[in-house]
Enzyme design. Structure first.
Site, PDB file in Angstrom:
ATOM      1  N   CYS A   1     -72.171-102.601  39.218  1.00  0.00           N
ATOM      2  CA  CYS A   1     -70.910-103.055  39.819  1.00  0.00           C
ATOM      3  C   CYS A   1     -71.106-104.327  40.638  1.00  0.00           C
ATOM      4  O   CYS A   1     -70.194-105.127  40.794  1.00  0.00           O
ATOM      5  CB  CYS A   1     -70.339-101.967  40.715  1.00  0.00           C
ATOM      6  SG  CYS A   1     -70.152-100.391  39.889  1.00  0.00           S
ATOM      7  N   GLY A   2     -72.298-104.516  41.202  1.00  0.00           N
ATOM      8  CA  GLY A   2     -72.600-105.708  41.994  1.00  0.00           C
ATOM      9  C   GLY A   2     -73.100-106.856  41.130  1.00  0.00           C
ATOM     10  O   GLY A   2     -73.563-107.864  41.653  1.00  0.00           O
TER      11      GLY A   2
ATOM     12  N   GLY B   1     -76.369-100.834  43.552  1.00  0.00           N
ATOM     13  CA  GLY B   1     -77.093 -99.621  43.934  1.00  0.00           C
ATOM     14  C   GLY B   1     -77.647 -98.791  42.804  1.00  0.00           C
ATOM     15  O   GLY B   1     -78.472 -97.901  43.017  1.00  0.00           O
TER      16      GLY B   1
ATOM     17  N   ARG C   1     -62.381 -96.197  27.177  1.00  0.00           N
ATOM     18  CA  ARG C   1     -63.268 -96.489  28.313  1.00  0.00           C
ATOM     19  C   ARG C   1     -62.566 -97.478  29.230  1.00  0.00           C
ATOM     20  O   ARG C   1     -61.466 -97.956  28.929  1.00  0.00           O
ATOM     21  CB  ARG C   1     -64.570 -97.101  27.758  1.00  0.00           C
ATOM     22  CG  ARG C   1     -65.810 -96.984  28.630  1.00  0.00           C
ATOM     23  CD  ARG C   1     -66.215 -95.570  28.868  1.00  0.00           C
ATOM     24  NE  ARG C   1     -67.567 -95.468  29.427  1.00  0.00           N
ATOM     25  CZ  ARG C   1     -67.858 -95.501  30.723  1.00  0.00           C
ATOM     26  NH1 ARG C   1     -66.910 -95.668  31.617  1.00  0.00           N
ATOM     27  NH2 ARG C   1     -69.108 -95.361  31.132  1.00  0.00           N
ATOM     28  N   LYS C   2     -63.211 -97.835  30.348  1.00  0.00           N
ATOM     29  CA  LYS C   2     -62.648 -98.851  31.237  1.00  0.00           C
ATOM     30  C   LYS C   2     -62.470-100.182  30.504  1.00  0.00           C
ATOM     31  O   LYS C   2     -63.100-100.410  29.472  1.00  0.00           O
ATOM     32  CB  LYS C   2     -63.533 -99.037  32.470  1.00  0.00           C
ATOM     33  CG  LYS C   2     -64.841 -99.748  32.183  1.00  0.00           C
ATOM     34  CD  LYS C   2     -65.759 -99.861  33.397  1.00  0.00           C
ATOM     35  CE  LYS C   2     -65.216-100.765  34.478  1.00  0.00           C
ATOM     36  NZ  LYS C   2     -66.301-101.116  35.467  1.00  0.00           N
TER      37      LYS C   2
ATOM     38  N   ARG D   1     -58.391 -97.128  45.523  1.00  0.00           N
ATOM     39  CA  ARG D   1     -58.569 -98.471  44.931  1.00  0.00           C
ATOM     40  C   ARG D   1     -57.209 -99.032  44.526  1.00  0.00           C
ATOM     41  O   ARG D   1     -56.496 -98.437  43.722  1.00  0.00           O
ATOM     42  CB  ARG D   1     -59.489 -98.385  43.726  1.00  0.00           C
ATOM     43  CG  ARG D   1     -59.709 -99.740  43.066  1.00  0.00           C
ATOM     44  CD  ARG D   1     -60.522 -99.627  41.798  1.00  0.00           C
ATOM     45  NE  ARG D   1     -61.921 -99.392  42.060  1.00  0.00           N
ATOM     46  CZ  ARG D   1     -62.794 -98.994  41.122  1.00  0.00           C
ATOM     47  NH1 ARG D   1     -62.391 -98.795  39.890  1.00  0.00           N
ATOM     48  NH2 ARG D   1     -64.063 -98.797  41.426  1.00  0.00           N
TER      49      ARG D   1
HETATM   50 FE1  SRM Z   1     -67.960-100.238  39.249  1.00  0.00          FE
HETATM   51  C1  SRM Z   1     -68.253 -96.995  38.464  1.00  0.00           C
HETATM   52  C2  SRM Z   1     -67.480 -99.407  42.437  1.00  0.00           C
HETATM   53  C3  SRM Z   1     -66.920-103.380  39.834  1.00  0.00           C
HETATM   54  C4  SRM Z   1     -69.356-101.246  36.299  1.00  0.00           C
HETATM   55  N1  SRM Z   1     -67.827 -98.454  40.207  1.00  0.00           N
HETATM   56  C5  SRM Z   1     -67.964 -97.222  39.668  1.00  0.00           C
HETATM   57  C6  SRM Z   1     -67.601 -96.137  40.693  1.00  0.00           C
HETATM   58  C7  SRM Z   1     -66.153 -95.821  40.481  1.00  0.00           C
HETATM   59  C8  SRM Z   1     -68.460 -94.883  40.545  1.00  0.00           C
HETATM   60  C9  SRM Z   1     -68.003 -93.745  41.423  1.00  0.00           C
HETATM   61  O1  SRM Z   1     -67.134 -92.981  41.016  1.00  0.00           O
HETATM   62  O2  SRM Z   1     -68.503 -93.647  42.526  1.00  0.00           O
HETATM   63  C10 SRM Z   1     -67.875 -96.913  42.008  1.00  0.00           C
HETATM   64  C11 SRM Z   1     -67.045 -96.499  43.203  1.00  0.00           C
HETATM   65  C12 SRM Z   1     -67.892 -96.566  44.458  1.00  0.00           C
HETATM   66  C13 SRM Z   1     -67.064 -96.680  45.707  1.00  0.00           C
HETATM   67  O3  SRM Z   1     -66.850 -95.664  46.394  1.00  0.00           O
HETATM   68  O4  SRM Z   1     -66.690 -97.800  46.040  1.00  0.00           O
HETATM   69  C14 SRM Z   1     -67.699 -98.344  41.546  1.00  0.00           C
HETATM   70  N2  SRM Z   1     -67.216-101.157  40.797  1.00  0.00           N
HETATM   71  C15 SRM Z   1     -67.200-100.691  42.067  1.00  0.00           C
HETATM   72  C16 SRM Z   1     -66.820-101.774  43.063  1.00  0.00           C
HETATM   73  C17 SRM Z   1     -66.050-101.273  44.252  1.00  0.00           C
HETATM   74  C18 SRM Z   1     -68.113-102.503  43.505  1.00  0.00           C
HETATM   75  C19 SRM Z   1     -67.895-103.397  44.716  1.00  0.00           C
HETATM   76  O5  SRM Z   1     -68.407-103.038  45.766  1.00  0.00           O
HETATM   77  O6  SRM Z   1     -67.215-104.416  44.594  1.00  0.00           O
HETATM   78  C20 SRM Z   1     -66.054-102.717  42.121  1.00  0.00           C
HETATM   79  C21 SRM Z   1     -64.592-102.365  42.017  1.00  0.00           C
HETATM   80  C22 SRM Z   1     -63.855-103.335  41.136  1.00  0.00           C
HETATM   81  C23 SRM Z   1     -62.370-103.102  41.151  1.00  0.00           C
HETATM   82  O7  SRM Z   1     -61.730-103.538  42.110  1.00  0.00           O
HETATM   83  O8  SRM Z   1     -61.862-102.517  40.207  1.00  0.00           O
HETATM   84  C24 SRM Z   1     -66.751-102.418  40.794  1.00  0.00           C
HETATM   85  N3  SRM Z   1     -68.043-101.952  38.203  1.00  0.00           N
HETATM   86  C25 SRM Z   1     -67.646-103.165  38.665  1.00  0.00           C
HETATM   87  C26 SRM Z   1     -68.127-104.204  37.804  1.00  0.00           C
HETATM   88  C27 SRM Z   1     -68.012-105.713  38.077  1.00  0.00           C
HETATM   89  C28 SRM Z   1     -66.889-106.407  37.394  1.00  0.00           C
HETATM   90  O9  SRM Z   1     -65.908-105.789  36.947  1.00  0.00           O
HETATM   91  O10 SRM Z   1     -66.994-107.626  37.323  1.00  0.00           O
HETATM   92  C29 SRM Z   1     -68.826-103.579  36.778  1.00  0.00           C
HETATM   93  C30 SRM Z   1     -69.585-104.252  35.631  1.00  0.00           C
HETATM   94  C31 SRM Z   1     -68.646-104.924  34.696  1.00  0.00           C
HETATM   95  C32 SRM Z   1     -68.082-103.998  33.670  1.00  0.00           C
HETATM   96  O11 SRM Z   1     -67.398-103.043  34.005  1.00  0.00           O
HETATM   97  O12 SRM Z   1     -68.309-104.264  32.498  1.00  0.00           O
HETATM   98  C33 SRM Z   1     -68.766-102.166  37.041  1.00  0.00           C
HETATM   99  N4  SRM Z   1     -68.659 -99.240  37.577  1.00  0.00           N
HETATM  100  C34 SRM Z   1     -69.245 -99.827  36.501  1.00  0.00           C
HETATM  101  C35 SRM Z   1     -69.735 -98.807  35.623  1.00  0.00           C
HETATM  102  C36 SRM Z   1     -70.448 -99.020  34.273  1.00  0.00           C
HETATM  103  C37 SRM Z   1     -69.433 -99.165  33.185  1.00  0.00           C
HETATM  104  C38 SRM Z   1     -69.940 -98.808  31.831  1.00  0.00           C
HETATM  105  O13 SRM Z   1     -69.341 -99.280  30.842  1.00  0.00           O
HETATM  106  O14 SRM Z   1     -70.882 -98.031  31.710  1.00  0.00           O
HETATM  107  C39 SRM Z   1     -69.421 -97.573  36.236  1.00  0.00           C
HETATM  108  C40 SRM Z   1     -69.723 -96.150  35.701  1.00  0.00           C
HETATM  109  C41 SRM Z   1     -68.759 -95.717  34.649  1.00  0.00           C
HETATM  110  O15 SRM Z   1     -67.707 -96.318  34.426  1.00  0.00           O
HETATM  111  O16 SRM Z   1     -69.088 -94.713  34.012  1.00  0.00           O
HETATM  112  C42 SRM Z   1     -68.768 -97.883  37.460  1.00  0.00           C
HETATM  113 FE1  SF4 Z   2     -73.842 -97.847  41.169  1.00  0.00          FE
HETATM  114 FE2  SF4 Z   2     -71.458 -99.024  41.167  1.00  0.00          FE
HETATM  115 FE3  SF4 Z   2     -72.000 -97.069  42.889  1.00  0.00          FE
HETATM  116 FE4  SF4 Z   2     -73.091 -99.478  43.172  1.00  0.00          FE
HETATM  117  S1  SF4 Z   2     -70.933 -98.939  43.341  1.00  0.00           S
HETATM  118  S2  SF4 Z   2     -74.145 -97.558  43.369  1.00  0.00           S
HETATM  119  S3  SF4 Z   2     -73.502-100.014  41.033  1.00  0.00           S
HETATM  120  S4  SF4 Z   2     -71.841 -96.924  40.650  1.00  0.00           S
END
Ligand code: SRM
Ligand code: SF4
Length: 523
Positions: free
Chosen positions: A447-448, A442, A182-183, A68
């Site tokens: 994240c979506g 998913g 946290r993030k 990333r």
């Molecule tokens: Fe996300 C975790 C993908 C935007 C909330 N997110 C993950 C992980 C890293 C989980 C993992 O280790 O597999 C996913 C990686 C999957 C992969 O292989 O791609 C993942 N998040 C994504 C992306 C790629 C979704 C997409 O297809 O666009 C986005 C990457 C953004 C970036 O460039 O940095 C992405 N994630 C978001 C957003 C949307 C936003 O930022 O507007 C959110 C909700 C907003 C927020 O964070 O408040 C989001 N992701 C999470 C969470 C829940 C956070 C929490 O506080 O609980 C997790 C799980 C965690 O952090 O424990 C997570």
């Molecule tokens: Fe869940 Fe984020 Fe993975 Fe989508 S990319 S399946 S919302 S953790």
């Protein structure tokens, strides 16, 4: 060191791993990791700490990592895109990339042994992936049409770059901000349409005039998660746009968050560790007072109103720029998926027709800016525009999807291909008079962003005919742009196989869609 006696027992697992060794430490071990191979890495290095460098072990595809990046304000140049394309190209079928919901790019298929070379080539073109995952400030978003939008109030580009440089120490990694509880998400809006979803960021800067001077009202604490979804709240602060206060205030908030994480109990449970929980605990007044003390000078109160006056734009199509004689092209990239080939092509088009710049949007699409108007027709004939259309069908146009089951081990459903197929089929069947934003995600991590959608679909498991099958929970009525607010859960547990029917009904009853009249057979 006897870590057992020094690390508080109440810390959660991730906090313990960080206390043992900061995530950034693995930066110095990459050559060694490359030598010993990923199978021989310490589990916490492999699954946790590498994410501090943007390197994600994927349990779904072991040995093929996700990388990333950081793309501040979603802007990169053709040379950088070329390098990214070259990186994924070498992995053949395993290599691809995704535009993310944070205006960013993730690369797939990466082998750990190649990382030292990859990091060198990223460094050569001024890119970094540092601190893009885990307990760090994620890619910082800004207006996608900064500097080219005629309605723009503030050009967000220099501010976002300064923020990234301060937080990551110019891409080298910064221990001051590598151990947040946290993030953390930061967004800077400079236009009138809240193009960056201010409402779901931990800090959002929203343009506002105070005593005729242009600057930002500040919102804090917005986030989405499985545990809770919260809209950002005003902190009653305004900062000017023409000095370093945006950066200094952000750093002050980050320091308050980091320093109080342990005493406020944020480092015990990952589910209650986002900054909103600190704001809840203290109340917004006390939170503001602590931030002001850290900021080191008096904070000005918020302007009475902000300047978000427009509905959110998706930027797809051809639009005149504020620079006379130039336009920008917004290309629709279906569910954000890129191949090496399309990345090379984007780089070429940006060079041939534009100024080499490529921009990304939180809708997972691409903007090519600075196209001279006399070149518009020629660009329209380029084959890539058949794939990345400037006029896609209505549902496909507004479709957003997280990674889903193909690569993400949290996923309960496949998202991208399924979402695309359903959207395309419904586009064929229905006349849809208005844009309908469908967001797929998913799992409950969101994240979506299903909560910002007109129709949000959140992956789950459903019992149907005695069997567990893939399904979704349905969210509706998320509002973006002016007056943004989160949507609500309206129906739980719809089996994916029933979804086309459910969506068809919804589109007809709530969005004035009509079945298309079949073409006359001519008899
Ligand atoms: Fe996300 C975790 C993908 C935007 C909330 N997110 C993950 C992980 C890293 C989980 C993992 O280790 O597999 C996913 C990686 C999957 C992969 O292989 O791609 C993942 N998040 C994504 C992306 C790629 C979704 C997409 O297809 O666009 C986005 C990457 C953004 C970036 O460039 O940095 C992405 N994630 C978001 C957003 C949307 C936003 O930022 O507007 C959110 C909700 C907003 C927020 O964070 O408040 C989001 N992701 C999470 C969470 C829940 C956070 C929490 O506080 O609980 C997790 C799980 C965690 O952090 O424990 C997570
Ligand atoms: Fe869940 Fe984020 Fe993975 Fe989508 S990319 S399946 S919302 S953790």
């Amino acid at each position: 060191m006897n870590t057992k006696t020094q690390i508080p027992q109440k810390l959660n697992k991730i906090e313990k791993a960080k206390a043992q060794k900061d995530g950034l430490e693995v930066k110095n071990e990459l050559d060694y990791f490359a030598q010993i191979g990923w199978e021989n890495l310490d589990k916490a290095d492999l699954e946790i700490r590498l994410k501090w460098l943007g390197i994600f072990f994927r349990p779904v595809t072991p040995g093929k990592f996700m990388l990333r990046l950081r793309i501040p304000n979603g802007i990169l140049n053709s040379e950088q895109m070329h390098v990214l394309a070259g990186i994924v190209q070498r992995y053949g079928e395993d290599g691809s990339a995704d535009i993310t919901t944070r205006q960013n790019i993730q690369l797939r298929g990466i082998r750990l042994e190649d990382i030292p070379n990859i990091f060198q080539s990223l460094h050569n073109v001024g890119m970094t992936s540092v601190q893009s995952g885990m307990d760090n400030v994620r890619n910082i978003t800004g207006s996608p049409v900064a500097g080219i939008d005629a309605d723009e109030l503030i050009d967000t580009r220099p501010l976002v770059q300064k923020l990234q440089d301060a937080i990551t120490n110019h891409g080298q990694g910064n221990y001051d901000f590598s151990n947040l509880p946290r993030k953390f998400n930061i967004a800077v809006e400079g236009g009138r349409d809240n193009s960056i979803h201010g409402e779901i960021n931990d800090i959002a800067f929203i343009p506002a005039y105070r005593e005729a001077k242009l600057g930002f009202n500040v919102l804090v604490g917005g986030y989405l998660s499985a545990q809770r979804c919260a809209e950002a709240v005003p902190i009653n602060v305004w900062v000017p746009a023409d000095n370093d206060d945006v950066v200094e205030l952000s750093l002050a908030i980050l320091r308050v968050y980091t320093q109080n994480g342990l005493s406020a109990g944020l480092r015990e449970k990952r589910q209650t560790a986002r900054i909103m929980w600190l704001i809840d605990k203290w109340g917004i007044e006390q939170f503001r007072a602590k931030v002001e003390a850290e900021f080191g000078k008096e904070l000005l109160s918020a302007a009475p109103k902000d300047e978000i006056t427009q509905e959110k734009k998706d930027h797809i199509g051809i639009y005149p720029q504020k620079q006379s004689g130039y336009s920008y092209f917004g290309l629709h990239v279906p569910v954000g998926r890129l191949s090496a080939e399309t990345m090379f092509e984007l780089a070429r088009l940006a060079e041939v027709y534009g100024n080499g710049e490529i921009r990304l949007t939180v809708e997972q699409n691409v903007i090519l800016p600075d196209i001279a108007n006399e070149n518009l027709d020629a660009l329209l004939t380029e084959p890539l525009l058949e794939q990345f259309s400037i006029n896609p069908s209505p549902l496909k146009r507004s479709l957003i999807s997280c990674t889903g089951k193909q690569y993400c081990n949290f996923a309960l459903v496949e998202t991208k291909q399924q979402g695309l197929k359903i959207a395309q089929n419904l586009d064929r069947e229905l006349e849809i008079p208005q844009p309908v934003r469908i967001h797929w995600t998913g799992c409950p991590n969101s994240c979506g962003q299903p909560q910002v959608a007109d129709i949000g679909l959140l992956g789950t498991k459903v019992r149907k005919d005695g069997k567990m099958v893939e399904g979704v929970d349905l969210y509706m009525d998320g509002k973006v742009g002016k007056g943004a607010h989160l949507g609500k859960l309206v129906q739980k547990g719809i089996a994916c196989e029933d979804l086309p029917e459910v969506l068809r009904d919804l589109l007809i009853t709530k969005f004035a869609a009509k079945p298309k009249v079949p073409e006359s057979s001519g008899i």
